[in-house]
Design a protein around this motif. Structure first.
Motif, PDB file in Angstrom:
ATOM      1  N   LEU A 185     -31.847  37.351 -37.341  1.00  0.00           N
ATOM      2  CA  LEU A 185     -31.821  36.313 -38.363  1.00  0.00           C
ATOM      3  C   LEU A 185     -30.673  35.371 -38.034  1.00  0.00           C
ATOM      4  CD1 LEU A 185     -32.255  38.397 -41.646  1.00  0.00           C
ATOM      5  CD2 LEU A 185     -34.026  37.281 -40.301  1.00  0.00           C
ATOM      6  N   PHE A 186     -30.840  34.097 -38.336  1.00  0.00           N
ATOM      7  CA  PHE A 186     -29.745  33.152 -38.121  1.00  0.00           C
ATOM      8  C   PHE A 186     -29.888  31.979 -39.088  1.00  0.00           C
ATOM      9  CE2 PHE A 186     -33.171  31.750 -35.365  1.00  0.00           C
ATOM     10  CZ  PHE A 186     -33.127  30.369 -35.400  1.00  0.00           C
ATOM     11  N   HIS A 187     -28.790  31.247 -39.243  1.00  0.00           N
ATOM     12  CA  HIS A 187     -28.761  30.120 -40.170  1.00  0.00           C
ATOM     13  C   HIS A 187     -29.029  28.818 -39.437  1.00  0.00           C
ATOM     14  CE1 HIS A 187     -26.969  26.901 -42.616  1.00  0.00           C
ATOM     15  NE2 HIS A 187     -27.327  27.647 -43.643  1.00  0.00           N
ATOM     16  N   ALA A 188     -29.839  27.958 -40.033  1.00  0.00           N
ATOM     17  CA  ALA A 188     -30.098  26.625 -39.486  1.00  0.00           C
ATOM     18  C   ALA A 188     -30.721  25.757 -40.568  1.00  0.00           C
ATOM     19  CB  ALA A 188     -31.034  26.702 -38.282  1.00  0.00           C
ATOM     20  N   ARG A 189     -30.334  24.504 -40.581  1.00  0.00           N
ATOM     21  CA  ARG A 189     -30.977  23.491 -41.442  1.00  0.00           C
ATOM     22  C   ARG A 189     -30.998  23.904 -42.918  1.00  0.00           C
ATOM     23  NH1 ARG A 189     -35.932  23.379 -37.092  1.00  0.00           N
ATOM     24  NH2 ARG A 189     -34.739  22.494 -35.359  1.00  0.00           N
ATOM     25  N   GLY A 190     -29.934  24.551 -43.358  1.00  0.00           N
ATOM     26  CA  GLY A 190     -29.837  24.934 -44.751  1.00  0.00           C
ATOM     27  C   GLY A 190     -30.647  26.146 -45.146  1.00  0.00           C
ATOM     28  N   GLY A 191     -31.265  26.836 -44.189  1.00  0.00           N
ATOM     29  CA  GLY A 191     -32.066  28.014 -44.485  1.00  0.00           C
ATOM     30  C   GLY A 191     -31.796  29.133 -43.496  1.00  0.00           C
ATOM     31  N   ILE A 192     -32.581  30.195 -43.578  1.00  0.00           N
ATOM     32  CA  ILE A 192     -32.453  31.340 -42.688  1.00  0.00           C
ATOM     33  C   ILE A 192     -33.728  31.481 -41.873  1.00  0.00           C
ATOM     34  CG2 ILE A 192     -32.147  33.842 -42.561  1.00  0.00           C
ATOM     35  CD1 ILE A 192     -30.426  33.672 -45.045  1.00  0.00           C
ATOM     36  N   PHE A 193     -33.555  31.629 -40.570  1.00  0.00           N
ATOM     37  CA  PHE A 193     -34.668  31.735 -39.632  1.00  0.00           C
ATOM     38  C   PHE A 193     -34.683  33.114 -38.986  1.00  0.00           C
ATOM     39  CE2 PHE A 193     -34.271  27.313 -40.246  1.00  0.00           C
ATOM     40  CZ  PHE A 193     -35.408  26.669 -39.793  1.00  0.00           C
ATOM     41  N   LEU A 194     -35.841  33.484 -38.464  1.00  0.00           N
ATOM     42  CA  LEU A 194     -36.004  34.725 -37.711  1.00  0.00           C
ATOM     43  C   LEU A 194     -36.511  34.384 -36.322  1.00  0.00           C
ATOM     44  CD1 LEU A 194     -37.459  38.104 -38.812  1.00  0.00           C
ATOM     45  CD2 LEU A 194     -38.465  36.965 -36.831  1.00  0.00           C
ATOM     46  N   THR A 195     -35.926  35.023 -35.297  1.00  0.00           N
ATOM     47  CA  THR A 195     -36.427  34.862 -33.943  1.00  0.00           C
ATOM     48  C   THR A 195     -36.678  36.223 -33.319  1.00  0.00           C
ATOM     49  OG1 THR A 195     -36.049  33.780 -31.801  1.00  0.00           O
ATOM     50  CG2 THR A 195     -34.140  34.770 -32.850  1.00  0.00           C
ATOM     51  N   GLU A 196     -37.756  36.331 -32.565  1.00  0.00           N
ATOM     52  CA  GLU A 196     -38.072  37.542 -31.824  1.00  0.00           C
ATOM     53  C   GLU A 196     -37.556  37.368 -30.406  1.00  0.00           C
ATOM     54  OE1 GLU A 196     -42.209  38.450 -32.188  1.00  0.00           O
ATOM     55  OE2 GLU A 196     -42.228  38.073 -34.346  1.00  0.00           O
ATOM     56  N   THR A 197     -36.621  38.186 -29.992  1.00  0.00           N
ATOM     57  CA  THR A 197     -35.916  37.959 -28.744  1.00  0.00           C
ATOM     58  C   THR A 197     -36.788  38.144 -27.515  1.00  0.00           C
ATOM     59  OG1 THR A 197     -35.159  40.258 -28.697  1.00  0.00           O
ATOM     60  CG2 THR A 197     -33.736  38.644 -29.791  1.00  0.00           C
ATOM     61  N   ALA A 198     -37.842  38.926 -27.611  1.00  0.00           N
ATOM     62  CA  ALA A 198     -38.711  39.143 -26.447  1.00  0.00           C
ATOM     63  C   ALA A 198     -39.552  37.898 -26.163  1.00  0.00           C
ATOM     64  CB  ALA A 198     -39.599  40.354 -26.662  1.00  0.00           C
ATOM     65  N   GLY A 199     -40.313  37.451 -27.160  1.00  0.00           N
ATOM     66  CA  GLY A 199     -41.159  36.275 -26.979  1.00  0.00           C
ATOM     67  C   GLY A 199     -40.499  35.002 -27.435  1.00  0.00           C
ATOM     68  N   GLN A 200     -39.320  35.150 -28.047  1.00  0.00           N
ATOM     69  CA  GLN A 200     -38.554  34.014 -28.560  1.00  0.00           C
ATOM     70  C   GLN A 200     -39.381  33.138 -29.498  1.00  0.00           C
ATOM     71  OE1 GLN A 200     -36.339  31.975 -25.516  1.00  0.00           O
ATOM     72  NE2 GLN A 200     -35.575  33.848 -24.599  1.00  0.00           N
ATOM     73  N   ARG A 201     -40.187  33.804 -30.320  1.00  0.00           N
ATOM     74  CA  ARG A 201     -40.906  33.103 -31.382  1.00  0.00           C
ATOM     75  C   ARG A 201     -39.996  32.984 -32.599  1.00  0.00           C
ATOM     76  NH1 ARG A 201     -46.321  36.567 -31.763  1.00  0.00           N
ATOM     77  NH2 ARG A 201     -44.754  38.206 -31.555  1.00  0.00           N
ATOM     78  N   THR A 202     -39.922  31.780 -33.174  1.00  0.00           N
ATOM     79  CA  THR A 202     -38.963  31.502 -34.233  1.00  0.00           C
ATOM     80  C   THR A 202     -39.664  30.879 -35.430  1.00  0.00           C
ATOM     81  OG1 THR A 202     -37.201  31.156 -32.601  1.00  0.00           O
ATOM     82  CG2 THR A 202     -36.834  30.271 -34.799  1.00  0.00           C
ATOM     83  N   ARG A 203     -39.274  31.330 -36.629  1.00  0.00           N
ATOM     84  CA  ARG A 203     -39.832  30.742 -37.849  1.00  0.00           C
ATOM     85  C   ARG A 203     -38.815  30.856 -38.979  1.00  0.00           C
ATOM     86  NH1 ARG A 203     -42.005  34.987 -41.138  1.00  0.00           N
ATOM     87  NH2 ARG A 203     -42.013  36.997 -40.023  1.00  0.00           N
ATOM     88  N   GLU A 204     -38.917  29.940 -39.944  1.00  0.00           N
ATOM     89  CA  GLU A 204     -38.060  29.991 -41.113  1.00  0.00           C
ATOM     90  C   GLU A 204     -38.595  31.031 -42.087  1.00  0.00           C
ATOM     91  OE1 GLU A 204     -35.801  26.770 -43.934  1.00  0.00           O
ATOM     92  OE2 GLU A 204     -37.963  26.506 -43.668  1.00  0.00           O
ATOM     93  N   ILE A 205     -37.705  31.849 -42.652  1.00  0.00           N
ATOM     94  CA  ILE A 205     -38.150  32.875 -43.596  1.00  0.00           C
ATOM     95  C   ILE A 205     -37.556  32.703 -44.993  1.00  0.00           C
ATOM     96  CG2 ILE A 205     -38.505  34.564 -41.756  1.00  0.00           C
ATOM     97  CD1 ILE A 205     -35.917  35.950 -42.847  1.00  0.00           C
TER      98      ILE A 205
END
Length: 231
Positions: free
Chosen positions: A172-192
């Motif tokens: 999980l990480f912070h960006a653009r005023g929200g919290i995002f999730l990234t999958e390190t293997a496929g590096q798929r990222t989405r806001e949660i």
């Protein structure tokens, strides 16, 4: 000052109560100690204290310039990482006097004059996630440093302050005023997680089991006044 409180908001109590500026608290994995940055010795240094307020101990000493900041525990509670304001972070052993320490510099091959801001250890203790920090205050995204191979892996081109989920495959990480999730293997990222009003503070926290996110919500209000200047 530092305070602890139950998740429902009850039984809040102060751990420190003094003129020093105490910031950036992090629980040890066993819940027995808290690491934090404090000005109680002059500039910001890393300190630890037991969860009942006893055992206040200085970890780092004689740090350069503005001091050291934002500690994080290894998964076994035996090491602490910390950051300087404009260069790579370091790792020290918990419980060892400063005079006997040999701080380990985290070396990562990064673009330009950027550096790696250490933020969170994986649950298996093998990697530290952090922010690729630019000299102008912006970021180049998040990544992780592998302690065994001494290699750096870049996961996103945006965001900051990542936190590992227990599986070691997602952050999980912070960006653009929200919290995002990234999958390190496929590096798929989405806001949660986002806020309808205001913004989520970048320094959110995550429970050890990965099931609960704790964050502060920031919003701004202002009044506009008109004044007529007399002669």
């Amino acid at each position: 000052d530092i305070a602890v409180v139950r998740p429902d908001g009850s039984q809040m109590r102060l751990i420190t109560e003094d003129p020093a500026r105490d910031r950036a608290t992090r629980w040890s994995p066993d819940g027995g100690a808290i690491a934090f940055m404090s000005t109680r010795s002059g500039r910001f240094e890393i300190w630890t204290v037991r969860s009942d307020g006893s055992g206040l101990t200085q970890v780092t000493e004689a740090s350069p310039r503005g001091g050291v900041m934002y500690p994080a525990w290894s998964a076994d509670g035996r090491r602490l990482s910390y950051n300087l304001s404009d260069e790579m972070g370091y790792i020290v052993e918990f419980g060892k006097p400063w005079r006997d320490q040999q701080p380990q510099l985290v070396r990562a091959d990064l673009p330009g004059r950027s550096w790696f801001w250490l933020n969170d250890w994986s649950h298996d203790g093998g990697r530290i996630a952090g922010t690729v920090q630019k000299p102008d205050g912006g970021t180049l995204g998040i990544g992780a440093y592998n302690l065994a191979t001494e290699k750096f892996e870049h996961f996103t081109s945006f965001g900051q302050l990542p936190r590992w989920l227990p599986d070691g495959r997602r952050l999980l990480f912070h960006a653009r005023g929200g919290i995002f999730l990234t999958e390190t293997a496929g590096q798929r990222t989405r806001e949660i997680l986002s806020a309808k009003e205001g913004e989520i503070n970048p320094y959110f926290d995550l429970s050890w089991d990965g099931r609960t996110i704790v964050y502060s919500l920031e919003s701004m209000e202002s009044d506009i006044w008109i004044m007529t200047a007399g002669r």
